[in-house]
Design a protein around this motif. Structure first.
Motif, PDB file in Angstrom:
ATOM      1  N   ALA A  37       0.832  -1.209   0.000  1.00  0.00           N
ATOM      2  CA  ALA A  37       0.000   0.000   0.000  1.00  0.00           C
ATOM      3  C   ALA A  37       0.861   1.252   0.000  1.00  0.00           C
ATOM      4  CB  ALA A  37      -0.936  -0.007   1.203  1.00  0.00           C
ATOM      5  N   LEU A  38       1.909   1.278   0.859  1.00  0.00           N
ATOM      6  CA  LEU A  38       2.790   2.445   0.898  1.00  0.00           C
ATOM      7  C   LEU A  38       3.588   2.555  -0.386  1.00  0.00           C
ATOM      8  CD1 LEU A  38       4.052   4.864   2.225  1.00  0.00           C
ATOM      9  CD2 LEU A  38       5.563   3.331   3.537  1.00  0.00           C
ATOM     10  N   GLU A  39       4.111   1.422  -0.885  1.00  0.00           N
ATOM     11  CA  GLU A  39       4.870   1.468  -2.131  1.00  0.00           C
ATOM     12  C   GLU A  39       3.994   1.936  -3.295  1.00  0.00           C
ATOM     13  OE1 GLU A  39       7.887   1.397  -2.665  1.00  0.00           O
ATOM     14  OE2 GLU A  39       8.854   0.326  -1.026  1.00  0.00           O
ATOM     15  N   ALA A  40       2.718   1.551  -3.284  1.00  0.00           N
ATOM     16  CA  ALA A  40       1.799   2.010  -4.332  1.00  0.00           C
ATOM     17  C   ALA A  40       1.627   3.520  -4.269  1.00  0.00           C
ATOM     18  CB  ALA A  40       0.456   1.310  -4.201  1.00  0.00           C
ATOM     19  N   SER A  41       1.539   4.060  -3.059  1.00  0.00           N
ATOM     20  CA  SER A  41       1.402   5.516  -2.897  1.00  0.00           C
ATOM     21  C   SER A  41       2.655   6.240  -3.385  1.00  0.00           C
ATOM     22  CB  SER A  41       1.149   5.859  -1.422  1.00  0.00           C
ATOM     23  OG  SER A  41      -0.075   5.322  -0.975  1.00  0.00           O
ATOM     24  N   ILE A  42       3.826   5.673  -3.051  1.00  0.00           N
ATOM     25  CA  ILE A  42       5.091   6.279  -3.502  1.00  0.00           C
ATOM     26  C   ILE A  42       5.170   6.244  -5.024  1.00  0.00           C
ATOM     27  CG2 ILE A  42       7.603   6.014  -3.492  1.00  0.00           C
ATOM     28  CD1 ILE A  42       7.304   4.882  -0.623  1.00  0.00           C
ATOM     29  N   SER A  43       4.771   5.123  -5.622  1.00  0.00           N
ATOM     30  CA  SER A  43       4.858   4.996  -7.075  1.00  0.00           C
ATOM     31  C   SER A  43       3.967   6.019  -7.772  1.00  0.00           C
ATOM     32  CB  SER A  43       4.491   3.580  -7.513  1.00  0.00           C
ATOM     33  OG  SER A  43       3.130   3.291  -7.263  1.00  0.00           O
ATOM     34  N   LYS A  44       2.805   6.303  -7.198  1.00  0.00           N
ATOM     35  CA  LYS A  44       1.911   7.300  -7.798  1.00  0.00           C
ATOM     36  C   LYS A  44       2.557   8.678  -7.802  1.00  0.00           C
ATOM     37  CE  LYS A  44      -2.437   4.946  -6.710  1.00  0.00           C
ATOM     38  NZ  LYS A  44      -3.694   4.996  -5.907  1.00  0.00           N
ATOM     39  N   ASN A  45       3.361   8.962  -6.776  1.00  0.00           N
ATOM     40  CA  ASN A  45       4.030  10.265  -6.694  1.00  0.00           C
ATOM     41  C   ASN A  45       5.278  10.336  -7.569  1.00  0.00           C
ATOM     42  OD1 ASN A  45       2.217  11.332  -4.781  1.00  0.00           O
ATOM     43  ND2 ASN A  45       3.358  10.432  -3.070  1.00  0.00           N
ATOM     44  N   VAL A  46       5.994   9.210  -7.655  1.00  0.00           N
ATOM     45  CA  VAL A  46       7.318   9.231  -8.293  1.00  0.00           C
ATOM     46  C   VAL A  46       7.279   8.819  -9.761  1.00  0.00           C
ATOM     47  CG1 VAL A  46       9.657   8.271  -8.220  1.00  0.00           C
ATOM     48  CG2 VAL A  46       8.463   8.820  -6.086  1.00  0.00           C
ATOM     49  N   TYR A  47       6.504   7.808 -10.104  1.00  0.00           N
ATOM     50  CA  TYR A  47       6.511   7.292 -11.474  1.00  0.00           C
ATOM     51  C   TYR A  47       6.309   8.377 -12.536  1.00  0.00           C
ATOM     52  CZ  TYR A  47       6.523   2.281 -10.213  1.00  0.00           C
ATOM     53  OH  TYR A  47       6.844   1.030  -9.763  1.00  0.00           O
ATOM     54  N   PRO A  48       5.368   9.290 -12.350  1.00  0.00           N
ATOM     55  CA  PRO A  48       5.153  10.289 -13.409  1.00  0.00           C
ATOM     56  C   PRO A  48       6.355  11.187 -13.663  1.00  0.00           C
ATOM     57  CG  PRO A  48       3.271  10.198 -11.931  1.00  0.00           C
ATOM     58  CD  PRO A  48       4.359   9.414 -11.277  1.00  0.00           C
ATOM     59  N   ASP A  49       7.280  11.268 -12.674  1.00  0.00           N
ATOM     60  CA  ASP A  49       8.418  12.165 -12.801  1.00  0.00           C
ATOM     61  C   ASP A  49       9.712  11.434 -13.148  1.00  0.00           C
ATOM     62  OD1 ASP A  49       9.244  14.987 -12.548  1.00  0.00           O
ATOM     63  OD2 ASP A  49      10.549  14.234 -10.943  1.00  0.00           O
ATOM     64  N   LEU A  50       9.668  10.119 -13.260  1.00  0.00           N
ATOM     65  CA  LEU A  50      10.875   9.376 -13.617  1.00  0.00           C
ATOM     66  C   LEU A  50      11.255   9.625 -15.074  1.00  0.00           C
ATOM     67  CD1 LEU A  50      10.231   5.894 -11.945  1.00  0.00           C
ATOM     68  CD2 LEU A  50      11.876   7.635 -11.211  1.00  0.00           C
ATOM     69  N   CYS A  51      12.539   9.514 -15.339  1.00  0.00           N
ATOM     70  CA  CYS A  51      13.024   9.678 -16.713  1.00  0.00           C
ATOM     71  C   CYS A  51      12.408   8.613 -17.617  1.00  0.00           C
ATOM     72  CB  CYS A  51      14.538   9.573 -16.734  1.00  0.00           C
ATOM     73  SG  CYS A  51      15.264   9.747 -18.375  1.00  0.00           S
ATOM     74  N   ALA A  52      11.984   9.035 -18.795  1.00  0.00           N
ATOM     75  CA  ALA A  52      11.374   8.104 -19.751  1.00  0.00           C
ATOM     76  C   ALA A  52      12.104   8.125 -21.085  1.00  0.00           C
ATOM     77  CB  ALA A  52       9.901   8.452 -19.945  1.00  0.00           C
ATOM     78  N   ALA A  53      13.387   8.519 -21.074  1.00  0.00           N
ATOM     79  CA  ALA A  53      14.164   8.587 -22.315  1.00  0.00           C
ATOM     80  C   ALA A  53      14.225   7.227 -22.991  1.00  0.00           C
ATOM     81  CB  ALA A  53      15.577   9.071 -22.014  1.00  0.00           C
ATOM     82  N   THR A  54      14.117   7.230 -24.312  1.00  0.00           N
ATOM     83  CA  THR A  54      14.195   5.983 -25.083  1.00  0.00           C
ATOM     84  C   THR A  54      15.402   5.963 -26.019  1.00  0.00           C
ATOM     85  OG1 THR A  54      12.731   6.899 -26.782  1.00  0.00           O
ATOM     86  CG2 THR A  54      11.695   5.633 -25.003  1.00  0.00           C
ATOM     87  N   ASP A  55      16.290   6.932 -25.847  1.00  0.00           N
ATOM     88  CA  ASP A  55      17.503   6.991 -26.660  1.00  0.00           C
ATOM     89  C   ASP A  55      18.634   7.506 -25.778  1.00  0.00           C
ATOM     90  OD1 ASP A  55      19.243   6.845 -28.771  1.00  0.00           O
ATOM     91  OD2 ASP A  55      18.043   8.082 -30.132  1.00  0.00           O
ATOM     92  N   VAL A  56      19.848   7.521 -26.318  1.00  0.00           N
ATOM     93  CA  VAL A  56      20.998   8.020 -25.565  1.00  0.00           C
ATOM     94  C   VAL A  56      20.717   9.454 -25.127  1.00  0.00           C
ATOM     95  CG1 VAL A  56      23.456   8.524 -25.651  1.00  0.00           C
ATOM     96  CG2 VAL A  56      22.545   6.543 -26.886  1.00  0.00           C
ATOM     97  N   GLN A  57      20.923   9.727 -23.847  1.00  0.00           N
ATOM     98  CA  GLN A  57      20.608  11.055 -23.326  1.00  0.00           C
ATOM     99  C   GLN A  57      21.619  12.103 -23.780  1.00  0.00           C
ATOM    100  OE1 GLN A  57      20.081   8.537 -19.861  1.00  0.00           O
ATOM    101  NE2 GLN A  57      18.882  10.185 -18.934  1.00  0.00           N
ATOM    102  N   GLN A  58      21.167  13.340 -23.869  1.00  0.00           N
ATOM    103  CA  GLN A  58      21.990  14.420 -24.403  1.00  0.00           C
ATOM    104  C   GLN A  58      23.277  14.603 -23.611  1.00  0.00           C
ATOM    105  OE1 GLN A  58      19.737  18.033 -24.816  1.00  0.00           O
ATOM    106  NE2 GLN A  58      18.454  17.229 -26.476  1.00  0.00           N
ATOM    107  N   TYR A  59      23.200  14.442 -22.306  1.00  0.00           N
ATOM    108  CA  TYR A  59      24.382  14.620 -21.469  1.00  0.00           C
ATOM    109  C   TYR A  59      25.479  13.624 -21.859  1.00  0.00           C
ATOM    110  CZ  TYR A  59      27.180  15.275 -17.235  1.00  0.00           C
ATOM    111  OH  TYR A  59      28.204  15.545 -16.349  1.00  0.00           O
ATOM    112  N   VAL A  60      25.081  12.371 -22.067  1.00  0.00           N
ATOM    113  CA  VAL A  60      26.035  11.332 -22.464  1.00  0.00           C
ATOM    114  C   VAL A  60      26.538  11.594 -23.877  1.00  0.00           C
ATOM    115  CG1 VAL A  60      26.311   8.857 -22.920  1.00  0.00           C
ATOM    116  CG2 VAL A  60      24.987   9.625 -20.935  1.00  0.00           C
ATOM    117  N   GLN A  61      25.653  11.982 -24.766  1.00  0.00           N
ATOM    118  CA  GLN A  61      26.037  12.275 -26.144  1.00  0.00           C
ATOM    119  C   GLN A  61      27.058  13.400 -26.195  1.00  0.00           C
ATOM    120  OE1 GLN A  61      24.680  10.367 -28.804  1.00  0.00           O
ATOM    121  NE2 GLN A  61      26.471  11.269 -29.795  1.00  0.00           N
TER     122      GLN A  61
END
Length: 309
Positions: free
Chosen positions: A239-263
């Motif tokens: 239950a607590l992990e589900a609450s944390i995921s609702k807060n954090v998941y939308p803000d996690l990185c979702a890059a699908t290619d090499v990130q600009q910093y690494v490039q």
């Protein structure tokens, strides 16, 4: 007892050769250039010197292990080998050529285990005449120290191949986890990539630094050295992990290619340790100390080796 060979004299092949001979088993390493063969020999010796320096082996163990090691660029040395670790570049075409040589010289019932970190086991098996005898056994670097290996089977594998492979891994003090089907990156590299992506994102956003990311993860890893990640998930409670995921998941990185910093780092020639700079400035990091720190969590596993004398 299986007659073991390692095809590939790079970092993984060096680790596998150290591991095999460290268990008192003869090992043939097939490399390419004379300079590469010499680098391989020196690196295996360095592995033993590190073990000796930390009281985990003796000069007698090292000498006996080195006497069990044959390093050559002649594939004919595979004659009669029954268990071959393939550790060449991540390229199916190159691996296929190596498999042809193995099948030409090794024993008819030889098992080929690919050390690939990303290629599909079924795709690799399709390139050989006896697909039932090929599977993936992905070691982690340094291969002689980290006991975990990822075993990736495919539907054509025979029971004999699986039985012999698991028996060999047990004899080499390995701790296998088995994937029921191939996925890009298997388990460990998927975990790695998720952490890498989020870490780079936090640096790009100006939230933290590479040093602080490393500090945070080093402390976090202490927790998971004694309990499981998903044990802790259950301990916290779904239950607590589900609450944390609702807060954090939308803000996690979702890059699908090499990130600009690494490039940008690569464009500037900051390609990592070998170049002297990547996310860290390696001129400020002692190479011997880093090699030691890379191995130290696994020193205890060496006590399980049946070292030659």
């Amino acid at each position: 007892m299986e007659k073991i060979a390692v095809y590939g004299a790079g970092v993984i092949g060096i680790g596998e050769a150290t591991l095999v001979t460290g268990h008192g088993i003869p090992c043939v390493v097939i490399g390419r250039s004379e300079s590469g063969l010499e680098r391989c020999r020196q690196a295996v010796e360095q592995n033993w010197d590190d073990l000796i320096a930390n009281g985990l082996a003796s000069e007698k163990n090292k000498a006996a292990a080195m006497n069990l090691l044959t390093i050559t660029n002649k594939p004919e040395a595979l004659e009669g080998c029954t268990f071959i670790f393939e550790a060449v570049a991540e390229d199916i075409a190159q691996k296929s050529k190596v498999y042809a040589e193995i099948e030409n010289y090794a024993a008819p019932n030889a098992i080929i285990v690919s050390c690939t970190s990303s290629l599909n086991s079924s795709d690799l098996a399709a390139t050989v005449s006896r697909p039932e005898n090929l599977l993936v056994v992905h070691p982690l670097n340094p291969a002689h120290m980290v006991p975990l290996v990822e075993v990736v089977t495919h539907p054509l594998n025979s029971e004999d191949t699986l039985d012999r492979t698991y028996a060999m891994l047990k004899a080499l003090s390995r701790k296998p986890v088995t994937l029921k089907k191939t996925m890009p990156g298997f388990l460990v590299n998927r975990f790695h990539q998720a952490l890498y992506r989020e870490s780079i994102y936090l640096i790009e956003q100006g939230i933290t630094t590479a040093d602080d990311v490393d500090t945070a993860l080093q402390c976090l890893s202490m927790r998971y050295s004694s309990i499981g990640l998903l044990e802790f998930f259950d301990d916290v409670g779904l239950a607590l992990e589900a609450s944390i995921s609702k807060n954090v998941y939308p803000d996690l990185c979702a890059a699908t290619d090499v990130q600009q910093y690494v490039q940008k780092c690569m464009e500037d020639g900051h390609t990592g340790k070998a170049a002297g700079k990547g996310l860290h400035d390696w001129s400020k990091i002692d190479a011997d100390d880093y090699r030691y720190r890379k191995q130290v969590p696994f020193f205890g596993t060496v006590s399980k080796w049946d070292m030659p004398e």
